[in-house]
Write a protein that holds these residues in place. Structure first.
Motif, PDB file in Angstrom:
ATOM      1  N   ILE A  29      -3.860   7.926 -12.927  1.00  0.00           N
ATOM      2  CA  ILE A  29      -4.775   6.788 -12.783  1.00  0.00           C
ATOM      3  C   ILE A  29      -6.221   7.255 -12.892  1.00  0.00           C
ATOM      4  O   ILE A  29      -7.056   6.625 -13.552  1.00  0.00           O
ATOM      5  N   ILE A  30      -6.526   8.377 -12.248  1.00  0.00           N
ATOM      6  CA  ILE A  30      -7.891   8.910 -12.318  1.00  0.00           C
ATOM      7  C   ILE A  30      -8.250   9.262 -13.760  1.00  0.00           C
ATOM      8  O   ILE A  30      -9.352   8.964 -14.240  1.00  0.00           O
ATOM      9  N   ASP A  31      -7.306   9.886 -14.482  1.00  0.00           N
ATOM     10  CA  ASP A  31      -7.575  10.302 -15.861  1.00  0.00           C
ATOM     11  C   ASP A  31      -7.769   9.114 -16.795  1.00  0.00           C
ATOM     12  O   ASP A  31      -8.549   9.180 -17.755  1.00  0.00           O
ATOM     13  N   GLU A  32      -7.052   8.005 -16.541  1.00  0.00           N
ATOM     14  CA  GLU A  32      -7.077   6.866 -17.453  1.00  0.00           C
ATOM     15  C   GLU A  32      -8.106   5.805 -17.070  1.00  0.00           C
ATOM     16  O   GLU A  32      -8.322   4.858 -17.810  1.00  0.00           O
ATOM     17  N   SER A  45      -6.819  11.563  -2.981  1.00  0.00           N
ATOM     18  CA  SER A  45      -6.808  11.062  -1.606  1.00  0.00           C
ATOM     19  C   SER A  45      -7.726   9.865  -1.412  1.00  0.00           C
ATOM     20  O   SER A  45      -7.655   9.181  -0.393  1.00  0.00           O
ATOM     21  N   GLN A  46      -8.610   9.612  -2.400  1.00  0.00           N
ATOM     22  CA  GLN A  46      -9.519   8.475  -2.293  1.00  0.00           C
ATOM     23  C   GLN A  46      -8.940   7.198  -2.899  1.00  0.00           C
ATOM     24  O   GLN A  46      -9.608   6.168  -2.912  1.00  0.00           O
ATOM     25  N   LEU A  47      -7.725   7.274  -3.404  1.00  0.00           N
ATOM     26  CA  LEU A  47      -7.077   6.097  -3.978  1.00  0.00           C
ATOM     27  C   LEU A  47      -5.927   5.649  -3.084  1.00  0.00           C
ATOM     28  O   LEU A  47      -5.088   6.455  -2.684  1.00  0.00           O
ATOM     29  N   ASN A  48      -5.902   4.377  -2.783  1.00  0.00           N
ATOM     30  CA  ASN A  48      -4.747   3.750  -2.155  1.00  0.00           C
ATOM     31  C   ASN A  48      -4.130   2.797  -3.167  1.00  0.00           C
ATOM     32  O   ASN A  48      -4.849   2.042  -3.831  1.00  0.00           O
ATOM     33  N   LEU A  49      -2.823   2.823  -3.293  1.00  0.00           N
ATOM     34  CA  LEU A  49      -2.130   1.959  -4.245  1.00  0.00           C
ATOM     35  C   LEU A  49      -1.386   0.867  -3.488  1.00  0.00           C
ATOM     36  O   LEU A  49      -0.759   1.126  -2.460  1.00  0.00           O
ATOM     37  N   TRP A  50      -1.447  -0.337  -4.032  1.00  0.00           N
ATOM     38  CA  TRP A  50      -0.831  -1.495  -3.382  1.00  0.00           C
ATOM     39  C   TRP A  50       0.046  -2.237  -4.385  1.00  0.00           C
ATOM     40  O   TRP A  50      -0.369  -2.492  -5.513  1.00  0.00           O
ATOM     41  N   ASP A  71      -8.793  -8.120   1.973  1.00  0.00           N
ATOM     42  CA  ASP A  71      -7.849  -7.399   2.827  1.00  0.00           C
ATOM     43  C   ASP A  71      -6.528  -7.328   2.065  1.00  0.00           C
ATOM     44  O   ASP A  71      -5.735  -8.270   2.063  1.00  0.00           O
ATOM     45  N   LEU A  72      -6.292  -6.204   1.395  1.00  0.00           N
ATOM     46  CA  LEU A  72      -5.138  -6.093   0.514  1.00  0.00           C
ATOM     47  C   LEU A  72      -3.817  -6.200   1.260  1.00  0.00           C
ATOM     48  O   LEU A  72      -2.800  -6.576   0.679  1.00  0.00           O
ATOM     49  N   SER A  73      -3.810  -5.885   2.542  1.00  0.00           N
ATOM     50  CA  SER A  73      -2.555  -5.928   3.300  1.00  0.00           C
ATOM     51  C   SER A  73      -1.997  -7.337   3.411  1.00  0.00           C
ATOM     52  O   SER A  73      -0.824  -7.519   3.732  1.00  0.00           O
ATOM     53  N   THR A  74      -2.831  -8.348   3.140  1.00  0.00           N
ATOM     54  CA  THR A  74      -2.357  -9.731   3.244  1.00  0.00           C
ATOM     55  C   THR A  74      -1.639 -10.194   1.986  1.00  0.00           C
ATOM     56  O   THR A  74      -0.931 -11.202   2.017  1.00  0.00           O
ATOM     57  N   ILE A  75      -1.810  -9.469   0.870  1.00  0.00           N
ATOM     58  CA  ILE A  75      -1.193  -9.910  -0.384  1.00  0.00           C
ATOM     59  C   ILE A  75      -0.343  -8.826  -1.035  1.00  0.00           C
ATOM     60  O   ILE A  75       0.308  -9.073  -2.048  1.00  0.00           O
ATOM     61  N   ALA A  76      -0.344  -7.621  -0.458  1.00  0.00           N
ATOM     62  CA  ALA A  76       0.378  -6.518  -1.096  1.00  0.00           C
ATOM     63  C   ALA A  76       0.857  -5.528  -0.045  1.00  0.00           C
ATOM     64  O   ALA A  76       0.391  -5.535   1.097  1.00  0.00           O
ATOM     65  N   ASP A  77       1.809  -4.684  -0.442  1.00  0.00           N
ATOM     66  CA  ASP A  77       2.318  -3.615   0.418  1.00  0.00           C
ATOM     67  C   ASP A  77       1.772  -2.282  -0.076  1.00  0.00           C
ATOM     68  O   ASP A  77       1.808  -1.985  -1.279  1.00  0.00           O
ATOM     69  N   LEU A 101       0.126  -2.962 -10.049  1.00  0.00           N
ATOM     70  CA  LEU A 101      -0.451  -2.241  -8.918  1.00  0.00           C
ATOM     71  C   LEU A 101      -1.919  -2.612  -8.759  1.00  0.00           C
ATOM     72  O   LEU A 101      -2.619  -2.851  -9.747  1.00  0.00           O
ATOM     73  N   ILE A 102      -2.358  -2.645  -7.528  1.00  0.00           N
ATOM     74  CA  ILE A 102      -3.782  -2.791  -7.229  1.00  0.00           C
ATOM     75  C   ILE A 102      -4.271  -1.444  -6.714  1.00  0.00           C
ATOM     76  O   ILE A 102      -3.655  -0.839  -5.835  1.00  0.00           O
ATOM     77  N   ILE A 103      -5.375  -0.969  -7.269  1.00  0.00           N
ATOM     78  CA  ILE A 103      -5.919   0.333  -6.887  1.00  0.00           C
ATOM     79  C   ILE A 103      -7.120   0.118  -5.977  1.00  0.00           C
ATOM     80  O   ILE A 103      -8.071  -0.587  -6.337  1.00  0.00           O
ATOM     81  N   GLU A 104      -7.068   0.713  -4.815  1.00  0.00           N
ATOM     82  CA  GLU A 104      -8.184   0.636  -3.869  1.00  0.00           C
ATOM     83  C   GLU A 104      -8.905   1.979  -3.864  1.00  0.00           C
ATOM     84  O   GLU A 104      -8.297   3.025  -3.621  1.00  0.00           O
TER      85      GLU A 104
END
Length: 567
Positions: A29-32, A45-50, A71-77, A101-104
């Motif tokens: 993901i970082i490379d692309e 470590s700075q990316l959270n995936l949902w 608040d991504l926790s309300t719409i994704a795991d 996927l959503i990238i945080e």
């Protein structure tokens, strides 16, 4: 800083093997993505995936995120270590532009100003700021009856100053749970013990007054005012206290509440009891117990008082009559609870009558009541609280300083269960802080039970938890952590909660475990009733047994996590 928004591609695709690890996916993901050219370089470590729970089209992602207040926790795991990467490729919905996927992106942010450092550590400055914010909001709110109505109450619970009663907005806001109120004054612990004690002696006059109260309460009244006229006199006799309506020392009691107050040693008027009637449950469009919370908060705010605590200590009690052979049983139960209230009010009156700013400084409002312990049945050691060691309303762990000739810095925490034997096993090897006390909150003979809560006191370790580290792990980190887990297992223990916040690297680069709430003997130790999803190894479940296999799986995940910090 995040990438330049003007050059940011809102969505993009990556191709990766289903057998790849989460770390490899983050690298791809970082490379692309635009993060590839970010300065300083972005770490995995700075990316959270949902993973979205429902279909989110690329064109509507902005609206969806705004509706969720980001608040991504309300719409994704959240995707955690050990997740099946192949399953992440499946779309929610058949549309080709549905988001997989959503990238945080979590930017590095080290506090630089004193104000930012206070906020980060929950120091007194930050706590006082939040308290002032709460009072300001309370003063601006509508009357308690209006604030407690469904729409308003829901909005309050989703805002920055909720009532900490456990009720929450389903898609907005943060946690609304808080430590037990009886940790902040033993009066509440005494009440809970008395109310649950069937052997408590209740005076006959209280039982008789309660029976009359229940007869009066059984009537179906026209409105709250006729109910008030019908039941209030009986209630006063049952609790053995006068109730003053309308105004108490120039402070207006909202919504026709009544109260009983006491003058504290420093001259301020303290409300010990407030009472309100409703015509029937829900007749005013709100939960009366919620309205009572807003009433008490409103009074504290307008009187600029030094305390603000609100908690439901009983369930809803049936006060009516209804069965000819069982009414006495219910009457005795209600009488016991009302008598427990009367006894607690007497204790609370004595407490406030001797309270001064010198014996109880304003900062004490933020910390639990216990301020001493007896190590190994030795002499009492007193301490003072310095700061909370966790963010958020549910914090029950604090940094403290002893009041000795040579003061020591300690950690004091409160828990329902604690694996003291496992803790001491590791402490003897220097693999955990020295455990100084683990026992009742107050061991004195006449102390309340505190609902069997434990107080744990240990040495303070100068170091960083793995969760707080940006990298720079000591040589042999994996070997040290593996040794710790093996030592526990070789002695028949399981740990259960091997997550980043519970693993610390001390200043001498030794790895230590610092939390043993779930630890215990294998075959006996279990996970708690509430267990968050997507954080635990296969087979782990609420109230299920903790196994050594679970520990080993979390150890592997921990090592994988730490490896990402070097990317």
């Amino acid at each position: 800083m995040p990438p330049n928004p003007k050059s940011f591609k809102p969505s993009f695709e990556v191709t990766i093997s289903g057998k790849a690890s989460l770390t490899a996916l983050k690298k791809m993901i970082i490379d692309e993505s635009p993060y590839h050219h970010h300065v300083p370089p972005v770490k995995a470590s700075q990316l959270n995936l949902w993973k979205p729970r429902d279909t989110i089209l690329d064109a509507e992602r902005g609206r969806k995120l705004a509706a969720a207040r980001h608040d991504l926790s309300t719409i994704a795991d959240e995707v955690t270590l050990g997740a099946d990467i192949a399953l992440l490729a499946t779309r929610k919905g058949k549309a080709s532009d549905a988001i997989n996927l959503i990238i945080e992106f979590i930017p590095r942010s080290n506090p630089t100003t004193i104000e930012e450092q206070e906020e980060a550590l929950d120091t007194l400055g930050a706590l006082n700021k939040r308290f002032t914010h709460l009072i300001d909001h309370a003063l601006k709110r509508d009357a308690p009856s209006a604030s407690a109505e469904l729409t308003s109450y829901r909005e309050v619970q989703g805002g920055s100053c909720p009532i900490y009663d456990g009720r929450y907005h389903p898609t907005q806001g943060s946690s609304t749970v808080a430590p037990p109120i009886h940790l902040y004054n033993p009066v509440f612990a005494h009440f809970l013990d008395d109310a649950a004690n069937p052997a408590l002696e209740v005076p006959d006059r209280v039982v008789v007054a309660t029976a009359k109260l229940m007869r009066k309460a059984s009537a179906v009244y026209d409105n709250e005012y006729t109910r008030r006229d019908g039941v209030r006199d009986s209630l006063k006799k049952a609790v053995y206290h006068e109730l003053v309506a309308g105004v108490v020392d120039d402070y207006i009691l909202p919504d026709d509440a009544v109260g009983w107050t006491v003058l504290s040693a420093d001259g301020s008027r303290v409300p010990l009891l407030m009472e309100q009637e409703e015509g029937e449950l829900g007749s005013n469009g709100c939960d009366p117990s919620t309205q009572a919370s807003f009433t008490m908060l409103k009074y504290w705010a307008q009187s600029n008082a030094k305390r603000n605590n609100s908690k439901r200590l009983t369930d809803f009690m049936w006060l009516g009559n209804g069965a000819v052979l069982t009414d006495n049983t219910q009457c005795f139960r209600v009488a016991r609870i009302l008598h427990s209230l009367t006894r607690s009010l007497a204790h609370l009156r004595k407490y406030y009558a001797t309270l001064t700013s010198s014996t109880n400084p304003p900062s004490s409002r933020f910390f639990p009541f216990p301020t001493s312990f007896h190590p190994n049945h030795g002499l009492k050691i007193s301490f003072e609280y310095l700061q909370a060691l966790e963010r958020g309303s549910a914090c029950v762990i604090f940094k403290c300083r002893t009041k000795e000739e040579l003061p020591r810095i300690l950690v004091v925490k409160f828990a329902q269960t604690y694996g003291s034997a496992a803790h001491e096993l590791l402490a003897r090897e220097g693999l955990a802080p020295q455990l100084l006390y683990c026992g009742p909150v107050d061991p004195s003979p006449d102390a309340p039970s505190y609902q069997n809560l434990k107080m744990i006191v240990m040495e303070y370790i100068d170091g960083e938890t793995v969760a707080a580290m940006e990298g720079g792990f000591p040589d042999g980190f994996e070997a040290q952590l593996t040794r710790i887990v093996s030592l526990l297992h070789d002695n028949g223990y399981v740990y259960g909660d091997l997550r980043q916040p519970n693993v610390m690297v001390a200043g001498d680069e030794r790895v230590k475990l610092i939390d043993f709430d779930w630890a215990g003997k294998e075959g006996e130790a279990t996970y708690p009733i509430n267990l968050a999803k997507n954080m635990w190894p296969n087979g782990a479940q609420a109230m299920g047994l903790i196994t050594q296999d679970h520990d080993r799986a979390m150890l592997k995940s921990m090592v994988d996590y730490c490896n990402t910090r070097h990317i």
